[in-house]
Design a protein around this motif. Structure first.
Motif, PDB file in Angstrom:
ATOM      1  N   GLN A  16       1.177  -1.416   0.222  1.00 47.50           N
ATOM      2  CA  GLN A  16       0.047   0.113   0.101  1.00 47.50           C
ATOM      3  C   GLN A  16       0.512   0.866   0.436  1.00 47.50           C
ATOM      4  O   GLN A  16       2.082   1.491   0.663  1.00 47.50           O
ATOM      5  CB  GLN A  16      -0.463   0.360   1.456  1.00 47.50           C
ATOM      6  N   ILE A  17       0.101   2.409  -0.787  1.00 42.88           N
ATOM      7  CA  ILE A  17       1.002   3.289  -0.628  1.00 42.88           C
ATOM      8  C   ILE A  17       0.892   4.462   0.360  1.00 42.88           C
ATOM      9  O   ILE A  17       0.160   4.280   1.062  1.00 42.88           O
ATOM     10  CB  ILE A  17       0.969   4.497  -1.460  1.00 42.88           C
ATOM     11  N   SER A  18       1.971   4.148   0.857  1.00 43.46           N
ATOM     12  CA  SER A  18       2.036   5.082   2.652  1.00 43.46           C
ATOM     13  C   SER A  18       2.705   6.926   2.864  1.00 43.46           C
ATOM     14  O   SER A  18       2.832   6.894   3.769  1.00 43.46           O
ATOM     15  CB  SER A  18       2.771   4.078   4.051  1.00 43.46           C
ATOM     16  N   TYR A  42      15.173  17.621  -8.630  1.00 45.87           N
ATOM     17  CA  TYR A  42      13.865  16.682  -7.916  1.00 45.87           C
ATOM     18  C   TYR A  42      13.392  15.786  -8.703  1.00 45.87           C
ATOM     19  O   TYR A  42      12.951  15.828  -9.811  1.00 45.87           O
ATOM     20  CB  TYR A  42      13.398  17.984  -7.200  1.00 45.87           C
ATOM     21  N   LEU A  43      13.402  13.970  -7.867  1.00 46.83           N
ATOM     22  CA  LEU A  43      12.386  13.269  -8.064  1.00 46.83           C
ATOM     23  C   LEU A  43      11.370  12.988  -7.988  1.00 46.83           C
ATOM     24  O   LEU A  43      11.041  13.295  -6.048  1.00 46.83           O
ATOM     25  CB  LEU A  43      13.471  12.278  -8.544  1.00 46.83           C
ATOM     26  N   ALA A  44       9.589  12.953  -8.578  1.00 51.39           N
ATOM     27  CA  ALA A  44       8.390  12.517  -7.257  1.00 51.39           C
ATOM     28  C   ALA A  44       8.805  11.063  -7.276  1.00 51.39           C
ATOM     29  O   ALA A  44       9.361  10.291  -7.857  1.00 51.39           O
ATOM     30  CB  ALA A  44       7.619  13.257  -7.815  1.00 51.39           C
ATOM     31  N   THR A  45       9.080  10.597  -5.978  1.00 49.59           N
ATOM     32  CA  THR A  45       8.547   9.801  -5.334  1.00 49.59           C
ATOM     33  C   THR A  45       7.285   9.362  -4.289  1.00 49.59           C
ATOM     34  O   THR A  45       6.391  10.578  -4.022  1.00 49.59           O
ATOM     35  CB  THR A  45       9.249   8.989  -3.857  1.00 49.59           C
ATOM     36  N   LYS A  46       6.906   7.763  -4.364  1.00 48.87           N
ATOM     37  CA  LYS A  46       5.946   7.757  -3.527  1.00 48.87           C
ATOM     38  C   LYS A  46       6.505   6.224  -2.687  1.00 48.87           C
ATOM     39  O   LYS A  46       7.750   5.383  -3.604  1.00 48.87           O
ATOM     40  CB  LYS A  46       4.519   7.061  -4.972  1.00 48.87           C
ATOM     41  N   VAL A  47       5.871   5.684  -1.291  1.00 46.91           N
ATOM     42  CA  VAL A  47       6.755   5.169  -0.648  1.00 46.91           C
ATOM     43  C   VAL A  47       5.395   3.933  -0.264  1.00 46.91           C
ATOM     44  O   VAL A  47       4.540   4.190  -0.273  1.00 46.91           O
ATOM     45  CB  VAL A  47       6.742   4.792   1.320  1.00 46.91           C
ATOM     46  N   LEU A  48       5.937   2.647  -0.549  1.00 50.06           N
ATOM     47  CA  LEU A  48       5.356   1.773  -0.574  1.00 50.06           C
ATOM     48  C   LEU A  48       5.667   1.461   0.228  1.00 50.06           C
ATOM     49  O   LEU A  48       6.476   0.515   1.292  1.00 50.06           O
ATOM     50  CB  LEU A  48       4.805   0.136  -1.922  1.00 50.06           C
ATOM     51  N   GLN A  49       4.368   0.421   1.707  1.00 51.90           N
ATOM     52  CA  GLN A  49       4.727  -0.415   2.571  1.00 51.90           C
ATOM     53  C   GLN A  49       4.305  -1.782   2.662  1.00 51.90           C
ATOM     54  O   GLN A  49       2.868  -1.494   2.110  1.00 51.90           O
ATOM     55  CB  GLN A  49       4.323   0.810   3.493  1.00 51.90           C
TER      56      GLN A  49
END
Length: 60
Positions: A16-18, A42-49
């Motif tokens: 899931q995206i956290s 800058y790089l846009a990121t998403k954190v998955l957990q």
């Protein structure tokens, strides 16, 4: 870890995206001030957990 149909799977369940963020891709080679001002990238990121606590950061 598996990638299946656009989903990342760890521990048998989709992650899931956290969170999201922006990170600079510029890492200075020394601790001294650079002689030339470099453009910040800058790089846009998403954190998955995963439910077990495993985390992974990916470009958005």
């Amino acid at each position: 870890m598996l990638q299946f149909g656009g989903e990342f799977i760890h521990c048998g369940e989709p992650m899931q995206i956290s969170g999201t963020g922006f990170h600079s891709v510029y890492a200075p080679m020394s601790t001294e001030d650079p002689a030339v001002d470099l453009l910040d990238v800058y790089l846009a990121t998403k954190v998955l957990q995963c439910r077990c606590g495993f985390r992974m950061e990916l470009p958005s």
